[in-house]
Design a protein around this motif. Sequence first.
Motif, mmCIF file in Angstrom:
data_model
loop_
_atom_site.group_PDB
_atom_site.id
_atom_site.type_symbol
_atom_site.label_atom_id
_atom_site.label_comp_id
_atom_site.label_asym_id
_atom_site.label_seq_id
_atom_site.Cartn_x
_atom_site.Cartn_y
_atom_site.Cartn_z
ATOM 1 N N PHE A 7 -75.571 8.410 -5.960
ATOM 2 C CA PHE A 7 -75.331 9.794 -5.572
ATOM 3 C C PHE A 7 -73.936 9.592 -4.483
ATOM 4 O O PHE A 7 -73.914 8.631 -3.421
ATOM 5 C CB PHE A 7 -76.274 10.457 -4.569
ATOM 6 C CG PHE A 7 -77.537 10.825 -5.888
ATOM 7 C CD1 PHE A 7 -77.405 11.929 -6.557
ATOM 8 C CD2 PHE A 7 -78.534 10.030 -5.993
ATOM 9 C CE1 PHE A 7 -78.213 12.024 -7.509
ATOM 10 C CE2 PHE A 7 -79.701 10.427 -6.546
ATOM 11 C CZ PHE A 7 -79.368 11.348 -7.383
ATOM 12 N N THR A 8 -73.304 10.462 -4.230
ATOM 13 C CA THR A 8 -71.960 10.476 -3.341
ATOM 14 C C THR A 8 -72.726 11.242 -2.218
ATOM 15 O O THR A 8 -73.866 12.013 -1.956
ATOM 16 C CB THR A 8 -70.921 11.514 -3.711
ATOM 17 O OG1 THR A 8 -71.358 12.909 -3.847
ATOM 18 C CG2 THR A 8 -70.312 11.043 -5.183
ATOM 19 N N VAL A 9 -72.116 11.044 -1.084
ATOM 20 C CA VAL A 9 -72.421 11.504 0.278
ATOM 21 C C VAL A 9 -72.708 13.009 0.403
ATOM 22 O O VAL A 9 -73.533 13.482 0.949
ATOM 23 C CB VAL A 9 -71.650 10.970 1.528
ATOM 24 C CG1 VAL A 9 -72.239 11.600 2.882
ATOM 25 C CG2 VAL A 9 -71.954 9.533 1.520
ATOM 26 N N ILE A 10 -71.609 13.689 -0.319
ATOM 27 C CA ILE A 10 -71.687 14.861 -0.201
ATOM 28 C C ILE A 10 -72.720 15.470 -1.010
ATOM 29 O O ILE A 10 -73.373 16.518 -0.417
ATOM 30 C CB ILE A 10 -70.330 15.520 -1.028
ATOM 31 C CG1 ILE A 10 -69.230 15.121 -0.288
ATOM 32 C CG2 ILE A 10 -70.293 17.104 -1.325
ATOM 33 C CD1 ILE A 10 -68.601 15.894 0.788
ATOM 34 N N GLU A 11 -73.201 14.863 -2.165
ATOM 35 C CA GLU A 11 -74.541 15.529 -2.744
ATOM 36 C C GLU A 11 -75.656 15.243 -2.088
ATOM 37 O O GLU A 11 -76.444 16.326 -1.995
ATOM 38 C CB GLU A 11 -74.426 14.620 -4.130
ATOM 39 C CG GLU A 11 -73.571 14.960 -5.120
ATOM 40 C CD GLU A 11 -73.386 14.046 -6.406
ATOM 41 O OE1 GLU A 11 -73.379 14.550 -7.417
ATOM 42 O OE2 GLU A 11 -73.768 12.717 -6.231
ATOM 43 N N PHE A 14 -75.790 18.061 0.508
ATOM 44 C CA PHE A 14 -76.151 19.148 -0.151
ATOM 45 C C PHE A 14 -77.516 19.484 -0.295
ATOM 46 O O PHE A 14 -78.293 20.373 0.161
ATOM 47 C CB PHE A 14 -75.425 19.543 -1.342
ATOM 48 C CG PHE A 14 -75.438 20.756 -1.995
ATOM 49 C CD1 PHE A 14 -75.124 22.041 -1.383
ATOM 50 C CD2 PHE A 14 -76.420 20.974 -3.138
ATOM 51 C CE1 PHE A 14 -75.195 23.331 -2.123
ATOM 52 C CE2 PHE A 14 -76.434 21.922 -3.968
ATOM 53 C CZ PHE A 14 -76.205 23.216 -3.139
ATOM 54 N N VAL A 15 -78.087 18.156 -0.586
ATOM 55 C CA VAL A 15 -79.589 18.430 -0.937
ATOM 56 C C VAL A 15 -80.501 18.502 0.277
ATOM 57 O O VAL A 15 -81.584 19.124 0.333
ATOM 58 C CB VAL A 15 -80.045 16.742 -1.665
ATOM 59 C CG1 VAL A 15 -81.592 16.842 -1.824
ATOM 60 C CG2 VAL A 15 -79.651 17.084 -3.092
ATOM 61 N N ILE A 16 -80.103 17.569 1.327
ATOM 62 C CA ILE A 16 -80.801 17.902 2.611
ATOM 63 C C ILE A 16 -80.518 19.061 3.291
ATOM 64 O O ILE A 16 -81.694 19.729 3.591
ATOM 65 C CB ILE A 16 -80.107 16.875 3.576
ATOM 66 C CG1 ILE A 16 -80.846 15.360 2.960
ATOM 67 C CG2 ILE A 16 -80.853 17.200 5.059
ATOM 68 C CD1 ILE A 16 -80.022 14.346 3.793
ATOM 69 N N VAL A 17 -79.503 19.882 3.065
ATOM 70 C CA VAL A 17 -79.477 21.374 3.605
ATOM 71 C C VAL A 17 -80.417 22.407 2.954
ATOM 72 O O VAL A 17 -81.013 23.119 3.454
ATOM 73 C CB VAL A 17 -77.984 21.696 3.543
ATOM 74 C CG1 VAL A 17 -77.735 22.944 3.759
ATOM 75 C CG2 VAL A 17 -77.115 20.836 4.526
ATOM 76 N N VAL A 18 -80.102 22.032 1.519
ATOM 77 C CA VAL A 18 -81.087 23.002 0.701
ATOM 78 C C VAL A 18 -82.490 22.851 1.083
ATOM 79 O O VAL A 18 -83.302 23.863 1.025
ATOM 80 C CB VAL A 18 -81.099 22.728 -0.939
ATOM 81 C CG1 VAL A 18 -81.940 23.462 -1.768
ATOM 82 C CG2 VAL A 18 -79.790 23.239 -1.482
#
Length: 147
Positions: A7-11, A14-18
């Motif tokens: 996984f990329t850092v951006i992905e 995003f998962v942590i924010v959700v």
Amino acid sequence: MKFSRAFTVIELIFVIVVLGILATVALPKFGATREVADIAKGRGDVATIRTAIANERQTQVIKGNTSYINKLSSSSTTLFTGDTSVTPNRTLLTYGIKAGAGSGDWTKNSDTEYVFTVGSSVNTFTYTPSDGKFLCTSGTECSALQD
């Protein structure tokens, strides 16, 4: 061309924010669910106690005694078992309700006064031996705890 299976850092961000957004929405609902469950337990307990008082009175009427039970508990640790200080014993609930200090628990203040706690709300119930009534006399949840 080489493919990466990570996984990329951006992905990941995003998962942590959700997950954070979901947690902020769900946690307050769990707190409200606990209070609703405590109120439902309290309503069931009150109905059971009132039924036990009526049943005990009917048993006494059959025996020729028209008085209601004088006190609902002889113990302060197991409540609503009846008056075991008289002979013959006048019993209510066979197993009683264990006293506690938390939310959803009963405590005994006196032979005629009991407290049921919902969250931080303290609700006082008073038993009147002259007419057998078990009523909520003070507290913010009184209307929710009785009919």
